[in-house]
Design a protein around this motif. Structure first.
Motif, PDB file in Angstrom:
ATOM      1  N   ARG A 162       0.809  -1.294   0.049  1.00  0.00           N
ATOM      2  CA  ARG A 162       0.141  -0.143   0.036  1.00  0.00           C
ATOM      3  C   ARG A 162       0.699   1.393  -0.067  1.00  0.00           C
ATOM      4  N   LEU A 163       2.054   1.235   0.883  1.00  0.00           N
ATOM      5  CA  LEU A 163       3.080   2.434   0.751  1.00  0.00           C
ATOM      6  C   LEU A 163       4.095   2.565  -0.473  1.00  0.00           C
ATOM      7  N   SER A 164       4.006   1.508  -1.244  1.00  0.00           N
ATOM      8  CA  SER A 164       5.207   1.606  -2.317  1.00  0.00           C
ATOM      9  C   SER A 164       5.288   2.987  -3.175  1.00  0.00           C
ATOM     10  N   GLU A 165       3.972   3.628  -3.188  1.00  0.00           N
ATOM     11  CA  GLU A 165       4.188   4.768  -3.805  1.00  0.00           C
ATOM     12  C   GLU A 165       4.322   5.850  -2.820  1.00  0.00           C
ATOM     13  N   SER A 166       3.303   5.977  -1.983  1.00  0.00           N
ATOM     14  CA  SER A 166       3.460   7.370  -0.952  1.00  0.00           C
ATOM     15  C   SER A 166       4.830   7.273  -0.213  1.00  0.00           C
ATOM     16  N   HIS A 167       5.052   6.239   0.466  1.00  0.00           N
ATOM     17  CA  HIS A 167       6.376   6.032   1.256  1.00  0.00           C
ATOM     18  C   HIS A 167       7.244   5.051   0.873  1.00  0.00           C
ATOM     19  N   ALA A 168       7.554   5.351  -0.474  1.00  0.00           N
ATOM     20  CA  ALA A 168       8.473   4.443  -0.984  1.00  0.00           C
ATOM     21  C   ALA A 168       9.755   4.111  -0.278  1.00  0.00           C
ATOM     22  N   ALA A 169      10.464   4.932   0.159  1.00  0.00           N
ATOM     23  CA  ALA A 169      11.538   4.854   1.077  1.00  0.00           C
ATOM     24  C   ALA A 169      11.413   3.717   2.144  1.00  0.00           C
ATOM     25  N   GLU A 170      10.367   4.174   2.971  1.00  0.00           N
ATOM     26  CA  GLU A 170      10.043   3.163   3.991  1.00  0.00           C
ATOM     27  C   GLU A 170       9.902   1.813   3.554  1.00  0.00           C
ATOM     28  N   ALA A 171       8.849   1.808   2.442  1.00  0.00           N
ATOM     29  CA  ALA A 171       8.634   0.505   2.222  1.00  0.00           C
ATOM     30  C   ALA A 171       9.856  -0.516   1.556  1.00  0.00           C
ATOM     31  N   LEU A 172      10.539   0.286   0.941  1.00  0.00           N
ATOM     32  CA  LEU A 172      11.625  -0.292   0.400  1.00  0.00           C
ATOM     33  C   LEU A 172      12.732  -0.821   1.589  1.00  0.00           C
ATOM     34  N   ALA A 173      12.768   0.049   2.636  1.00  0.00           N
ATOM     35  CA  ALA A 173      13.497  -0.560   3.632  1.00  0.00           C
ATOM     36  C   ALA A 173      13.132  -1.766   4.285  1.00  0.00           C
ATOM     37  N   ARG A 174      11.547  -1.798   4.438  1.00  0.00           N
ATOM     38  CA  ARG A 174      11.175  -3.101   4.872  1.00  0.00           C
ATOM     39  C   ARG A 174      11.475  -4.281   4.059  1.00  0.00           C
ATOM     40  N   VAL A 175      11.314  -3.961   2.550  1.00  0.00           N
ATOM     41  CA  VAL A 175      11.708  -5.115   1.689  1.00  0.00           C
ATOM     42  C   VAL A 175      13.208  -5.565   2.122  1.00  0.00           C
ATOM     43  N   ASN A 176      14.325  -4.562   2.091  1.00  0.00           N
ATOM     44  CA  ASN A 176      15.489  -4.859   2.147  1.00  0.00           C
ATOM     45  C   ASN A 176      15.749  -5.725   3.493  1.00  0.00           C
ATOM     46  N   LEU A 177      15.141  -5.325   4.782  1.00  0.00           N
ATOM     47  CA  LEU A 177      15.100  -5.931   6.015  1.00  0.00           C
ATOM     48  C   LEU A 177      14.880  -7.407   5.824  1.00  0.00           C
TER      49      LEU A 177
END
Ligand code: ADP
Length: 655
Positions: A213-228
């Motif tokens: 859901r956040l991949s557009e609005s909060h991309a950086a946070e979402a990406l950090a979660r994927v990387n985790l």
């Protein structure tokens, strides 16, 4: 003579050919024996090498199995009851996946039912009721604010993280639909912080729903979660892996270039995890065909190339199934072996070449590094040296034999010439002795009878004197030759007038020449300086030449004797018009004992010494002797004696 030749041939055979043949045969025999031995040694070495390879491969197999068994024990200890603890990753990086064998086949951790999560299977509770009311308001009534209120109540009743997440997620969804974007985002961000182990009943983490859901609005946070998730060793279920893929795909379409770049990097890492997951699904699908047993490991030719093994039944309630990464296992075994200076190896996959790794790793083979051949010595050096020395021995023997043969031939020729010489000397002696005796007897008879013509008497006496002179000349030749042979011939050089010497020789020969009807033409040049010479020797040389001219004149009765001056030399020439000498023989007639071997020549008696002496005498005076001749036309012999450069007043001459 023939006997001597046979003897020589026989000796040659006995001394040379037979031993050489024996050596050659013996060495050929030795060489063939050696070849056989070499072949045997090579065969032995080949077998030894094959044996060594087999042993080494078995050792490698054992090393690998030891490593694998260690992993197995480690995993059994980690999940003693075969419980779902395997969902957390193994600490050993060589382990790709750990699952269990169930009645249905292979179970990977993600196949375990998520009954403990916030699913619908839970018994009725306040939490459930409120959440269900929320769902009804959301889906049937589409009243989002009412639904949000129910979800909030459910959240208030939630006891576990999973319950909280299963209420928060629909809450955030209805808030977003109701247009409260900021609040929805806040709830999603809260979900993003949840660990991956908090999943819904499909095994998908709530964090990943929020990230989507956040991949557009909060991309950086979402990406950090994927990387985790990607950085942690924790297992990814296929569903979770594909979920992350769709999150990253949507980020790769972002308008922000930095987000696109970061998403691409994460995608690459995710691809590897997805490949593992897909291999795992393949293994699961073909698990029965792999026929994995507790004491053997089976290769699985997936992308990462795993070996699949199983813990013995009884060690865990449901036997553990392990997928290990072959490359890592081999790397660690290889490192251990290198530390022990063991030969290197490589896994071969054609199933034919290389050596088997043993029963615990069926069908798996390794090729050993080339350094193993050094352990077995290769035979067969030094034969070329053997051949070379044989060649040298045979060559030297034959070279030696050639020189020996040449010497013996020379010796036997000399012996032949000597015996010829003895018979010709006797013959030469006989003729003058016979005439001396005959004329002496006639004189004696005349004396006895008192008769006899004084003129006849004088003639007889002249003949006797002449023949004895001939005898003396002959004996002088023989004696001089023997002196020369012994190195005792001395020449007494003193200043002499050459015309006088030549004249003396003419006088000596006048009677015998006249007796045989020869016409001697003498031409003496008186204008010559005195020379240092041995008078007797020069006279002897001239007499020898005149004597030969008489002997070899054939029917001709003309002989010329000339003394002249030419090119600073005094030249004594004796010319006849007799049988002549073939060009090929002209050089050899000056050799001792040598006589031209022709029929005509054989009829004339001679010793073969005359010209040898002439040559020696000329040489002793610093001069030369030469012949010009043609068969049937006659010969001219020339002795050249060097004249002193300036005639000295006292008549002294340089020789
Ligand atoms: P001999 O006359 O006793 O045989 P010499 O040494 O004087 O020995 O001569 C060697 C050989 O040279 C003779 O046997 C003969 O064949 C050849 N020869 C010498 N002088 C003459 C000559 N004037 N004409 C032809 N042949 C000659």
């Amino acid at each position: 003579m023939n006997r001597l030749r046979y003897r020589q041939v026989f000796l040659f055979l006995v001394v040379l050919v037979l031993p050489t043949a024996a050596i050659i045969i013996q060495s050929r025999y030795n060489a063939s024996r050696e070849r056989e031995n070499d072949a045997q040694a090579r065969e032995l070495a080949r077998r030894e090498l094959a044996d060594l390879r087999r042993r080494r491969a078995t050792e490698i197999g054992q090393d690998i199995v030891t490593r694998l068994e260690r992993i197995k024990l480690q995993e059994i200890a980690r999940a003693p009851s075969g419980a779902a603890t395997a969902a957390t990753a193994s600490s050993d990086s060589a382990v790709a996946f750990v699952g269990w064998e169930g009645r249905e086949g292979l179970i990977w951790p993600w196949n375990v039912a998520h009954s403990h999560n916030g699913g619908a299977s839970r018994e009725e509770s306040e939490f459930t009721r409120k959440r269900q009311a929320g769902e009804r308001a959301e889906l049937a009534e589409q009243n989002y604010s009412r639904a949000a209120a129910f979800y909030r109540e459910a959240l208030g009743n939630a006891r576990t993280d999973a319950e909280r997440a299963s209420a928060s997620l629909p809450l955030a969804n209805v808030l977003a639909r109701a247009g409260a974007q900021a609040e929805a985002a806040r709830v999603y961000r809260g979900l993003l912080k949840l660990p991956s182990s908090v999943t819904d009943d499909q095994g998908l983490s709530f964090a990943s729903y929020a990230a989507l859901r956040l991949s557009e609005s909060h991309a950086a946070e979402a990406l950090a979660r994927v990387n985790l998730d990607l950085e942690s060793a924790a297992l990814l279920s296929p569903a979770q892996a594909y979920r992350w893929r769709s999150v990253l795909e949507s980020m790769e379409r972002s308008g922000d270039a930095a987000v696109r770049l970061a998403a691409a990097g994460a995608s690459a890492r995710l691809a590897k995890r997805i490949a593992d997951v897909e291999d795992a699904l393949q293994v699961q699908q073909h698990f029965r065909d792999l026929r994995v047993t507790a004491d053997s490991w089976q290769p699985y030719a997936g992308r990462d190339r795993w070996w699949i093994g199983k813990a013995p039944t009884g060690a865990a309630s449901r036997p553990l199934v392990l997928a290990v990464r072959v490359e890592e296992i081999l790397r660690s075994v290889e490192t251990e072996r290198q530390a022990r200076h063991e030969p290197s190896f490589q896994l071969v996959t054609d199933g034919v070449s290389g050596e088997s790794l043993g029963e615990h790793l069926p069908g798996m083979r390794v090729a050993l590094g080339p350094e193993i051949t050094k352990a077995v010595a290769a035979p067969g050096a030094g034969r070329s040296f053997y051949g070379l020395s044989l060649f040298l021995v045979v060559t030297l023997t034959f070279v030696g034999a050639f020189f020996l043969w040449r010497d013996t031939r020379r010796e036997s020729r000399l012996a032949e010439l000597r015996s010829q010489f003895v018979s010709s000397v006797s013959h030469e002696l006989k003729t003058p002795l016979t005439s001396i005796r005959m004329f002496a007897e006639s004189l004696q008879m005349d004396d006895e009878s008192g008769t006899g013509d004084p003129k006849e008497r004088a003639e007889y006496l002249e003949t006797i004197v002449c023949e004895s002179e001939r005898l003396t000349r002959l004996l002088n030749n023989v004696l001089d030759f023997s002196r020369i042979e012994r190195g005792q011939k001395n020449y007494h050089l003193q200043s002499e007038e050459l015309p006088g010497v030549v004249d003396a020789a003419v006088r000596t020969m006048r009677f015998p020449l006249a007796e045989q009807g020869f016409d001697l033409r003498v031409d003496i040049c008186d204008d010559l300086p005195s020379l240092r010479l041995d008078r007797d020797a020069i006279e002897q040389a001239i007499l020898n030449l005149l004597n030969n001219a008489m002997k070899y004149s054939g029917k001709s009765r003309e002989i010329g004797l000339r003394l002249s001056r030419r090119n600073g030399s005094a030249l004594i020439q004796v010319a006849d018009q007799g049988i002549g000498i073939p060009a090929g023989e002209q050089r050899r007639i000056f050799d001792k004992f040598y006589r031209v071997p022709s029929k005509e020549n054989n009829a004339i008696s001679g010793t073969g010494l005359g010209l040898a002496l002439v040559a020696h005498i000329a040489d002793a005076h610093g001069g030369t002797v030469e012949v010009e001749s043609a068969p049937g036309k006659g010969s001219t012999f020339s002795i050249a004696l060097p004249l002193p450069r300036e005639p000295a007043p006292d008549g002294g001459a340089a020789v």
